[in-house]
Write an enzyme that holds these catalytic residues in place. Structure first.
Site, PDB file in Angstrom:
ATOM      1  N   ASP A  42       4.779  54.604  28.352  1.00  0.00           N
ATOM      2  CA  ASP A  42       4.463  55.935  28.857  1.00  0.00           C
ATOM      3  C   ASP A  42       5.725  56.804  28.829  1.00  0.00           C
ATOM      4  O   ASP A  42       6.693  56.518  29.536  1.00  0.00           O
ATOM      5  CB  ASP A  42       3.930  55.828  30.286  1.00  0.00           C
ATOM      6  CG  ASP A  42       3.167  57.058  30.722  1.00  0.00           C
ATOM      7  OD1 ASP A  42       3.545  58.172  30.304  1.00  0.00           O
ATOM      8  OD2 ASP A  42       2.185  56.919  31.467  1.00  0.00           O
ATOM      9  N   ASP A  43       5.727  57.838  27.992  1.00  0.00           N
ATOM     10  CA  ASP A  43       6.827  58.813  27.902  1.00  0.00           C
ATOM     11  C   ASP A  43       8.093  58.254  27.262  1.00  0.00           C
ATOM     12  O   ASP A  43       9.184  58.775  27.495  1.00  0.00           O
ATOM     13  CB  ASP A  43       7.182  59.386  29.281  1.00  0.00           C
ATOM     14  CG  ASP A  43       6.099  60.288  29.849  1.00  0.00           C
ATOM     15  OD1 ASP A  43       5.050  60.448  29.198  1.00  0.00           O
ATOM     16  OD2 ASP A  43       6.303  60.831  30.949  1.00  0.00           O
ATOM     17  N   CYS A  82      -0.749  62.327  28.478  1.00  0.00           N
ATOM     18  CA  CYS A  82      -1.252  61.004  28.877  1.00  0.00           C
ATOM     19  C   CYS A  82      -2.710  60.709  28.538  1.00  0.00           C
ATOM     20  O   CYS A  82      -3.010  59.846  27.721  1.00  0.00           O
ATOM     21  CB  CYS A  82      -1.046  60.823  30.378  1.00  0.00           C
ATOM     22  SG  CYS A  82       0.678  60.741  30.875  1.00  0.00           S
ATOM     23  N   ARG A  86      -4.349  58.494  25.264  1.00  0.00           N
ATOM     24  CA  ARG A  86      -5.038  57.221  25.466  1.00  0.00           C
ATOM     25  C   ARG A  86      -6.476  57.287  24.979  1.00  0.00           C
ATOM     26  O   ARG A  86      -7.006  56.294  24.443  1.00  0.00           O
ATOM     27  CB  ARG A  86      -4.975  56.843  26.951  1.00  0.00           C
ATOM     28  CG  ARG A  86      -3.579  56.490  27.385  1.00  0.00           C
ATOM     29  CD  ARG A  86      -3.327  56.719  28.883  1.00  0.00           C
ATOM     30  NE  ARG A  86      -1.911  56.936  29.073  1.00  0.00           N
ATOM     31  CZ  ARG A  86      -1.013  55.952  29.194  1.00  0.00           C
ATOM     32  NH1 ARG A  86      -1.422  54.694  29.195  1.00  0.00           N
ATOM     33  NH2 ARG A  86       0.260  56.224  29.328  1.00  0.00           N
ATOM     34  N   LYS A 135      -1.849  51.075  33.209  1.00  0.00           N
ATOM     35  CA  LYS A 135      -2.359  52.408  33.530  1.00  0.00           C
ATOM     36  C   LYS A 135      -3.554  52.759  32.653  1.00  0.00           C
ATOM     37  O   LYS A 135      -3.463  52.707  31.425  1.00  0.00           O
ATOM     38  CB  LYS A 135      -1.228  53.423  33.336  1.00  0.00           C
ATOM     39  CG  LYS A 135      -1.657  54.888  33.381  1.00  0.00           C
ATOM     40  CD  LYS A 135      -0.450  55.782  33.155  1.00  0.00           C
ATOM     41  CE  LYS A 135      -0.852  57.192  32.761  1.00  0.00           C
ATOM     42  NZ  LYS A 135       0.298  58.058  32.525  1.00  0.00           N
ATOM     43  N   HIS A 137      -6.094  55.862  33.124  1.00  0.00           N
ATOM     44  CA  HIS A 137      -6.001  57.317  32.975  1.00  0.00           C
ATOM     45  C   HIS A 137      -7.096  57.952  32.113  1.00  0.00           C
ATOM     46  O   HIS A 137      -6.876  58.971  31.456  1.00  0.00           O
ATOM     47  CB  HIS A 137      -4.621  57.728  32.460  1.00  0.00           C
ATOM     48  CG  HIS A 137      -4.147  59.006  33.095  1.00  0.00           C
ATOM     49  ND1 HIS A 137      -2.855  59.473  32.983  1.00  0.00           N
ATOM     50  CD2 HIS A 137      -4.803  59.922  33.865  1.00  0.00           C
ATOM     51  CE1 HIS A 137      -2.726  60.611  33.648  1.00  0.00           C
ATOM     52  NE2 HIS A 137      -3.904  60.900  34.193  1.00  0.00           N
ATOM     53  N   SER A 160      -1.507  58.280  36.441  1.00  0.00           N
ATOM     54  CA  SER A 160      -0.046  58.164  36.474  1.00  0.00           C
ATOM     55  C   SER A 160       0.465  57.902  37.890  1.00  0.00           C
ATOM     56  O   SER A 160      -0.064  58.440  38.869  1.00  0.00           O
ATOM     57  CB  SER A 160       0.598  59.446  35.932  1.00  0.00           C
ATOM     58  OG  SER A 160       0.231  59.666  34.591  1.00  0.00           O
ATOM     59  N   HIS A 226       7.645  56.347  32.382  1.00  0.00           N
ATOM     60  CA  HIS A 226       7.244  57.587  33.049  1.00  0.00           C
ATOM     61  C   HIS A 226       7.891  57.622  34.435  1.00  0.00           C
ATOM     62  O   HIS A 226       8.012  56.596  35.104  1.00  0.00           O
ATOM     63  CB  HIS A 226       5.715  57.579  33.159  1.00  0.00           C
ATOM     64  CG  HIS A 226       5.083  58.842  33.662  1.00  0.00           C
ATOM     65  ND1 HIS A 226       5.307  59.338  34.932  1.00  0.00           N
ATOM     66  CD2 HIS A 226       4.208  59.689  33.068  1.00  0.00           C
ATOM     67  CE1 HIS A 226       4.581  60.443  35.089  1.00  0.00           C
ATOM     68  NE2 HIS A 226       3.914  60.679  33.975  1.00  0.00           N
ATOM     69  N   ASP A 278       2.812  56.600  24.377  1.00  0.00           N
ATOM     70  CA  ASP A 278       1.719  57.575  24.435  1.00  0.00           C
ATOM     71  C   ASP A 278       2.147  58.976  24.023  1.00  0.00           C
ATOM     72  O   ASP A 278       1.324  59.784  23.599  1.00  0.00           O
ATOM     73  CB  ASP A 278       1.073  57.601  25.826  1.00  0.00           C
ATOM     74  CG  ASP A 278       1.999  58.137  26.919  1.00  0.00           C
ATOM     75  OD1 ASP A 278       3.240  58.173  26.710  1.00  0.00           O
ATOM     76  OD2 ASP A 278       1.482  58.517  27.992  1.00  0.00           O
ATOM     77  N   ASN A 279       3.428  59.291  24.161  1.00  0.00           N
ATOM     78  CA  ASN A 279       3.961  60.597  23.745  1.00  0.00           C
ATOM     79  C   ASN A 279       5.473  60.559  23.905  1.00  0.00           C
ATOM     80  O   ASN A 279       6.043  59.535  24.283  1.00  0.00           O
ATOM     81  CB  ASN A 279       3.356  61.757  24.554  1.00  0.00           C
ATOM     82  CG  ASN A 279       3.328  61.546  26.053  1.00  0.00           C
ATOM     83  OD1 ASN A 279       2.268  61.411  26.661  1.00  0.00           O
ATOM     84  ND2 ASN A 279       4.498  61.486  26.668  1.00  0.00           N
ATOM     85  N   LYS A 299       7.682  65.830  25.374  1.00  0.00           N
ATOM     86  CA  LYS A 299       6.332  65.655  25.900  1.00  0.00           C
ATOM     87  C   LYS A 299       5.673  67.006  26.175  1.00  0.00           C
ATOM     88  O   LYS A 299       6.300  67.937  26.655  1.00  0.00           O
ATOM     89  CB  LYS A 299       6.400  64.848  27.203  1.00  0.00           C
ATOM     90  CG  LYS A 299       5.087  64.734  27.964  1.00  0.00           C
ATOM     91  CD  LYS A 299       5.258  63.930  29.235  1.00  0.00           C
ATOM     92  CE  LYS A 299       3.949  63.853  30.023  1.00  0.00           C
ATOM     93  NZ  LYS A 299       4.054  62.953  31.188  1.00  0.00           N
TER      94      LYS A 299
END
Length: 479
Positions: A42-43, A82, A86, A135, A137, A160, A226, A278-279, A299
């Site tokens: 994540d991130d 996010c 996904r 996670k 989401h 998140s 994240h 994810d990004n 992001k």
């Protein structure tokens, strides 16, 4: 001691049966479709691995995946945020096609629709055991939970982990931790987050050990790196880059433990491991954010730093070792690729992903994806890419440039409605998207605009007022 003829005969039957069924079980195991381990950070930014330039910490286990597999240097997350990212990963669709936008919060009344099929649902048709640890989401109400969308097991958080009472700028309720459809911890605290990586890695390992005799798909969408960042005592203070480096070192360790488990069980010979993010990084968090490795913005943007992230794949005997793939690929391509590998039927609804299996087998001339659409916000087509050319359209968007980032968990300022003028960029020569070459390449602009026109008819574009003919509704909370 003397044995009767009957006793000897019974013994021989048992021995023969054991050998036969043991042999058959072994052969059946060898003939199983490959297991899948999908790790989704994540991130994490493009420059956050040793092999992409990370400094003051190292990622040796991810380096091992790269040296024994393939590094995709032009991989794009489905979208730079996010939930949308996904949704695209798990359904093989541009997220705006299925009505998922932004980052769903505790107030959201939408989620993934029952009409969409996830990777888990596709693989279950071929007898896969399925699990997610981390996670989710894609909606927190019961109808949206992973166990309603193809996953046999779920242990993790619904959205998140910054969506909790300790958020530095917003107001949120307590963050719950789920096991399947039951809340097992109604109030996740910092000490819990500090053990997320180890806990979710261990859950992944346990699942692998319990499912050695049948194909499995395990999805580990780790909530970190994240913000807010926490590391266990084992890794806190171990990095020379501070907390972000500590967290990345712990994630790499967890991945290493999973690889060791696959090797110890012999499952590494028939398991595809996929690793990506994810990004891109949330840059205004400063030293608690990753790096784009020099790509523009981060992001929440359609520039390269927002969506271009590392992707690694390792599959013993299929993917060649130590290869870099420079072909254009995306997270929306994972589902059709896994379906092809498992010989499973694709979802009944239209998807946007393509089968990457030829690339995995080192056939780069196949080039299954030539075009990518950069959508953001609700349904805005902000850019298109074909080959190495990228056309960015004028649009309001997020910029981090010109602002002093925050530090130690506090965010710095940014502008969410900056007016980008757009331009044409040759990503082969200008991955930082600094030099607009539209005036000298009018034929390229025209070609990319035609791709955009077709996309607007299909998926729409809020920037031009097009609704799109083939968008589908998200799931909505049942009354």
């Amino acid at each position: 001691m003397k044995f009767s003829k009957r006793l000897i005969a019974v013994f021989l039957i048992i021995l023969t049966s054991t050998v036969f069924f043991g042999f058959r079980s072994s052969k059946e195991k060898d003939n199983n479709p490959p297991n899948i381990v999908l790790i989704y950070l994540d991130d994490m930014g493009y420059g956050d691995l040793t092999l992409t330039g990370a400094t003051d910490y190292s990622t040796p286990n991810l380096d091992k995946i790269a040296s024994h597999g393939m590094f995709f240097s032009h991989y794009y997350s489905p979208q730079a945020v996010c939930s949308a990212s996904r949704a695209g990963l798990l359904t093989g669709c541009y997220p705006n096609r299925i009505g998922i936008t932004g980052a769903l919060s505790h107030r959201s009344t939408t989620g993934i629709s029952d009409d969409e099929e996830t990777i888990a649902q596709v693989l279950k048709k071929k007898g896969y055991a399925t699990a997610i640890f981390g996670k989710w989401h894609l909606g927190y109400q019961k109808q949206f939970l992973p166990t309603k969308h193809g996953f046999d097991e779920f242990y993790g958080i619904p959205y998140s982990h910054d969506m909790w009472p300790l958020h530095p700028t917003g107001t949120y309720p307590k963050l719950p931790l789920y096991e399947n459809e039951t809340i097992v911890n109604p109030d996740v605290r910092p000490e819990d987050v500090a053990h997320f990586t180890a806990d979710f890695a261990q859950k992944t390992i346990d699942f692998i050990q319990r499912n050695q005799d049948k194909p499995f798909f395990v999805y580990w969408p780790n909530p970190l790196p994240h913000v807010p960042l926490y590391a266990s005592e084992r890794f806190k203070g171990k990095s020379e880059q501070g907390m972000y480096g500590d967290v990345m070192m712990e994630i790499d360790w967890g991945i290493g433990e999973i690889i060791k488990t696959l090797e110890a069980t012999g499952l590494d010979k028939n398991t595809l491991v996929i690793f990506t993010s994810d990004n891109g990084p949330w840059l205004n968090y400063g030293n608690h954010a990753g790096t784009t490795g020099g790509l523009r913005e981060g992001k929440g943007t359609s520039y390269e730093g927002g969506q271009r992230v590392p992707c690694l794949m390792m599959w013993n005997g299929v993917i060649p070792e130590g290869v870099v793939c420079n072909n254009l690929v995306s997270g929306i391509d994972i589902l059709p690729t896994l379906a092809a590998i498992a010989d499973a039927p694709l979802p009944k609804n239209k998807i946007d992903g393509v089968n990457l299996l030829p690339l995995l087998k080192d056939n780069f001339e196949a080039n299954p994806r030539e075009t990518f659409l950069y959508y953001y916000r609700k349904n805005s087509l902000e850019a298109v890419r074909h080959g190495s050319w990228k056309l960015v359209f004028p649009h309001p968007g997020r910029t981090y440039e010109g602002f002093q980032p925050g530090n130690d968990g506090s965010p710095g300022p940014l502008n969410n409605n900056f007016s980008f003028e757009g331009g044409l960029y040759d990503l082969r020569r200008d991955p930082g998207e600094r030099y607009d070459v539209s005036e000298s390449n009018p034929e390229i602009v025209k070609m990319l605009e035609k791709i955009a026109e077709e996309a607007r008819l299909d998926l729409g574009d809020d920037l031009t007022g097009n609704h799109g003919e083939n968008r589908r509704e998200p799931g909505r909370v049942a009354n």
